[in-house]
Write a protein that holds these residues in place. Sequence first.
Motif, PDB file in Angstrom:
ATOM      1  N   LEU A  64      -8.524   6.625   0.794  1.00  0.00           N
ATOM      2  CA  LEU A  64      -7.481   5.633   1.159  1.00  0.00           C
ATOM      3  C   LEU A  64      -7.016   5.842   2.595  1.00  0.00           C
ATOM      4  CD1 LEU A  64      -5.449   5.870  -2.154  1.00  0.00           C
ATOM      5  CD2 LEU A  64      -6.758   3.871  -1.393  1.00  0.00           C
ATOM      6  N   ASN A  65      -7.473   6.949   3.208  1.00  0.00           N
ATOM      7  CA  ASN A  65      -7.093   7.269   4.574  1.00  0.00           C
ATOM      8  C   ASN A  65      -8.121   6.767   5.576  1.00  0.00           C
ATOM      9  OD1 ASN A  65      -5.779   9.800   6.521  1.00  0.00           O
ATOM     10  ND2 ASN A  65      -4.529   8.752   5.033  1.00  0.00           N
ATOM     11  N   ASN A 120       3.913  11.307   9.512  1.00  0.00           N
ATOM     12  CA  ASN A 120       3.989  11.661   8.078  1.00  0.00           C
ATOM     13  C   ASN A 120       3.732  13.154   7.848  1.00  0.00           C
ATOM     14  OD1 ASN A 120       4.352   8.955   7.607  1.00  0.00           O
ATOM     15  ND2 ASN A 120       2.242   8.579   6.999  1.00  0.00           N
ATOM     16  N   LYS A 159      -5.860   0.549  -5.060  1.00  0.00           N
ATOM     17  CA  LYS A 159      -4.992   1.701  -4.760  1.00  0.00           C
ATOM     18  C   LYS A 159      -4.701   2.479  -6.031  1.00  0.00           C
ATOM     19  CE  LYS A 159      -1.893   4.071  -2.289  1.00  0.00           C
ATOM     20  NZ  LYS A 159      -1.215   4.026  -1.013  1.00  0.00           N
ATOM     21  N   ASP A 167       0.847  -1.205   0.000  1.00  0.00           N
ATOM     22  CA  ASP A 167       0.000   0.000   0.000  1.00  0.00           C
ATOM     23  C   ASP A 167       0.874   1.242   0.000  1.00  0.00           C
ATOM     24  OD1 ASP A 167      -1.373   1.883   2.523  1.00  0.00           O
ATOM     25  OD2 ASP A 167      -2.407   1.642   0.614  1.00  0.00           O
ATOM     26  N   GLU A 203      -4.261  14.050  -3.494  1.00  0.00           N
ATOM     27  CA  GLU A 203      -5.267  14.030  -2.415  1.00  0.00           C
ATOM     28  C   GLU A 203      -5.987  15.364  -2.279  1.00  0.00           C
ATOM     29  OE1 GLU A 203      -4.096  12.184   1.353  1.00  0.00           O
ATOM     30  OE2 GLU A 203      -5.793  13.160   2.302  1.00  0.00           O
ATOM     31  N   GLU A 218      -4.625  -3.175   5.567  1.00  0.00           N
ATOM     32  CA  GLU A 218      -4.765  -2.194   4.461  1.00  0.00           C
ATOM     33  C   GLU A 218      -5.567  -2.793   3.307  1.00  0.00           C
ATOM     34  OE1 GLU A 218      -2.283   1.191   5.926  1.00  0.00           O
ATOM     35  OE2 GLU A 218      -4.081   0.858   4.754  1.00  0.00           O
ATOM     36  N   HIS A 238      -3.256   6.975  13.236  1.00  0.00           N
ATOM     37  CA  HIS A 238      -2.084   7.835  13.458  1.00  0.00           C
ATOM     38  C   HIS A 238      -2.106   8.446  14.862  1.00  0.00           C
ATOM     39  CE1 HIS A 238      -1.274   8.449   8.860  1.00  0.00           C
ATOM     40  NE2 HIS A 238      -0.920   7.266   9.292  1.00  0.00           N
ATOM     41  N   LYS A 290       3.146   8.811  -1.951  1.00  0.00           N
ATOM     42  CA  LYS A 290       3.192   9.492  -0.641  1.00  0.00           C
ATOM     43  C   LYS A 290       4.469   9.060   0.061  1.00  0.00           C
ATOM     44  CE  LYS A 290      -1.509  10.598   0.810  1.00  0.00           C
ATOM     45  NZ  LYS A 290      -2.530  10.380   1.866  1.00  0.00           N
ATOM     46  N   LYS A 344      -3.482  15.589   8.632  1.00  0.00           N
ATOM     47  CA  LYS A 344      -3.295  16.362   7.388  1.00  0.00           C
ATOM     48  C   LYS A 344      -4.601  16.571   6.635  1.00  0.00           C
ATOM     49  CE  LYS A 344      -0.163  13.372   6.197  1.00  0.00           C
ATOM     50  NZ  LYS A 344      -0.098  12.669   7.496  1.00  0.00           N
ATOM     51  N   HIS A 346      -7.305   5.868   9.188  1.00  0.00           N
ATOM     52  CA  HIS A 346      -5.972   6.388   9.504  1.00  0.00           C
ATOM     53  C   HIS A 346      -5.968   7.559  10.481  1.00  0.00           C
ATOM     54  CE1 HIS A 346      -4.707   3.729   6.361  1.00  0.00           C
ATOM     55  NE2 HIS A 346      -3.458   4.050   6.531  1.00  0.00           N
ATOM     56  N   HIS A 366       1.577  -0.337  12.216  1.00  0.00           N
ATOM     57  CA  HIS A 366       0.668   0.614  11.566  1.00  0.00           C
ATOM     58  C   HIS A 366      -0.658  -0.035  11.175  1.00  0.00           C
ATOM     59  CE1 HIS A 366      -0.870   3.753   8.989  1.00  0.00           C
ATOM     60  NE2 HIS A 366      -0.864   2.935   7.952  1.00  0.00           N
ATOM     61  N   ARG A 403      -8.759  10.749  -3.140  1.00  0.00           N
ATOM     62  CA  ARG A 403      -7.649   9.960  -2.602  1.00  0.00           C
ATOM     63  C   ARG A 403      -7.728   9.855  -1.069  1.00  0.00           C
ATOM     64  NH1 ARG A 403      -1.127   9.644  -3.891  1.00  0.00           N
ATOM     65  NH2 ARG A 403      -0.770   8.059  -2.277  1.00  0.00           N
ATOM     66  N   LYS A 459      -9.081  -2.453   4.359  1.00  0.00           N
ATOM     67  CA  LYS A 459      -9.472  -1.054   4.125  1.00  0.00           C
ATOM     68  C   LYS A 459      -9.897  -0.853   2.673  1.00  0.00           C
ATOM     69  CE  LYS A 459      -6.483   1.825   2.801  1.00  0.00           C
ATOM     70  NZ  LYS A 459      -5.204   2.591   2.727  1.00  0.00           N
TER      71      LYS A 459
HETATM   72  O1  LIG Z   1      -1.977   6.541  -0.276  1.00  0.00           O
HETATM   73  C1  LIG Z   1      -2.780   7.180   0.442  1.00  0.00           C
HETATM   74  O2  LIG Z   1      -3.320   8.261   0.133  1.00  0.00           O
HETATM   75  C2  LIG Z   1      -3.111   6.650   1.783  1.00  0.00           C
HETATM   76  O3  LIG Z   1      -3.732   7.325   2.616  1.00  0.00           O
HETATM   77  C3  LIG Z   1      -2.642   5.260   2.073  1.00  0.00           C
HETATM   78  C4  LIG Z   1      -2.343   5.012   3.527  1.00  0.00           C
HETATM   79  O4  LIG Z   1      -2.683   3.641   3.775  1.00  0.00           O
HETATM   80  C5  LIG Z   1      -0.870   5.177   3.860  1.00  0.00           C
HETATM   81  O5  LIG Z   1      -0.587   4.684   5.160  1.00  0.00           O
HETATM   82  C6  LIG Z   1      -0.397   6.619   3.769  1.00  0.00           C
HETATM   83  O6  LIG Z   1       0.994   6.654   3.870  1.00  0.00           O
HETATM   84  C7  LIG Z   1      -0.946   7.482   4.897  1.00  0.00           C
HETATM   85  O7  LIG Z   1      -1.167   8.724   4.338  1.00  0.00           O
HETATM   86  P1  LIG Z   1      -1.158  10.067   5.232  1.00  0.00           P
HETATM   87  O8  LIG Z   1      -1.511  11.141   4.238  1.00  0.00           O
HETATM   88  O9  LIG Z   1      -2.182   9.897   6.316  1.00  0.00           O
HETATM   89  O10 LIG Z   1       0.216  10.191   5.815  1.00  0.00           O
END
Ligand SMILES: O=C(O)C(=O)C[C@@H](O)[C@H](O)[C@H](O)COP(=O)(O)O
Length: 364
Positions: A245-246, A154, A228, A138, A238, A186, A253, A144, A325, A249, A266, A242, A189
């Motif tokens: 995909l979070n 991140n 993905k 992933d 993003e 993931e 995080h 990213k 973020k 998260h 993670h 996009r 997800k």
């Molecule tokens: O690719 C993405 O967009 C994702 O959010 C994938 C996540 O699974 C991945 O862990 C990503 O690194 C986390 O993104 P972040 O923007 O929350 O740091």
Amino acid sequence: MFHTINLHTSSSSYDIIFGEELLENIHLIKAIKNIKPTKVLVLSDTVVGPLYANTMLQSLKQMDIDCQLYTVPSGENSKSLAVFQEVVGYMLEQGFDRKSLIIALGGGVVGDLGGFVAASFMRGIPFVQVPTTILAHDSSVGGKVAINHPLGKNTIGAFHQPLAVVYDMNTIKTLPKEQIASGVAEIVKHAHIHRPELNHWLIENYHKIEQLDNKSLATMLYKSCEVKAEIVSKDERETGVRAYLNFGHTIAHGIEGALGYGKIPHGIAVAIGMVSAALIGYQKGITPKHVLTHIIEINKALKLPIHLPESIDEQNVINYILHDKKNIGGQLTFVLLEELGKPAIIRGITTSEVLDALQQQKQL
Ligand SMILES: O=C(O)C(=O)C[C@@H](O)[C@H](O)[C@H](O)COP(=O)(O)O
């Protein structure tokens, strides 16, 4: 046995290649041959490096290019400014230049760190992702790249697409069993946000996944990377979809920050975070009860946790998510599910709504 997904984004186009003995033949990868780098840095860590770096270096030597290996300590703590500075310092001392190439050989930490070094070194050099864990299927796709700040995961990073993602299925064979569940989260997800049927396939085949059966792993990773790649191709930086995909998260995080980076895998934090998001969505009348129940049941079926770690201070989790973020204008932002396969970006979630959900999660 080779399978390839082509990922086209607004800034670049590259292949995600699945196969066996790809490390032995990394010199044959078109993306590497075509750029004819002056030097190559293979960045790995103290677990993966001793296992696979030499195989890759032997292959690269056939390109008659100066290749060097740099290994960082294994674990999330290598995603730090200090380690970032060490790697850049080494590259400067060794005469790497703007025509150099970085190959990130390892899990998500090595890929994120290596990609961020590539994004920053002399304002940017090319890199190749060579993931060696299930989780990294992933994080290695989509560009990213980042390191962590003590106040947020991140939060120091960039969007920097790799030249290629090279997935040698033979490297997964040595994956520690305790890392399988973290990586599978993931995939769960991707199923919840886009391809719900993938979770049923996962449950039916999980016994083979746990045995690290190559064919089942390749099928699982390929199907997950398809999701993905489809989403990233629509929204590389993003600005919208996009963010789907979070899912899971935000709280993930927060948990990782509150416990201390590296204290929880993670993917395990993401599994917990998806239940939190489902509870927040349910209490706000956005997520139907059957979706909440489904998310909990899938975690249980795949031996993923549904509760936050007992030692955690929920308020501390909230302190971290204030720096997430996705937040805009100080508005807490979550990805919630309106239905399986139907995510939504919801802004203006209150900290008391989050706290209520985390309290409810304890009672599950
Ligand atoms: O690719 C993405 O967009 C994702 O959010 C994938 C996540 O699974 C991945 O862990 C990503 O690194 C986390 O993104 P972040 O923007 O929350 O740091």
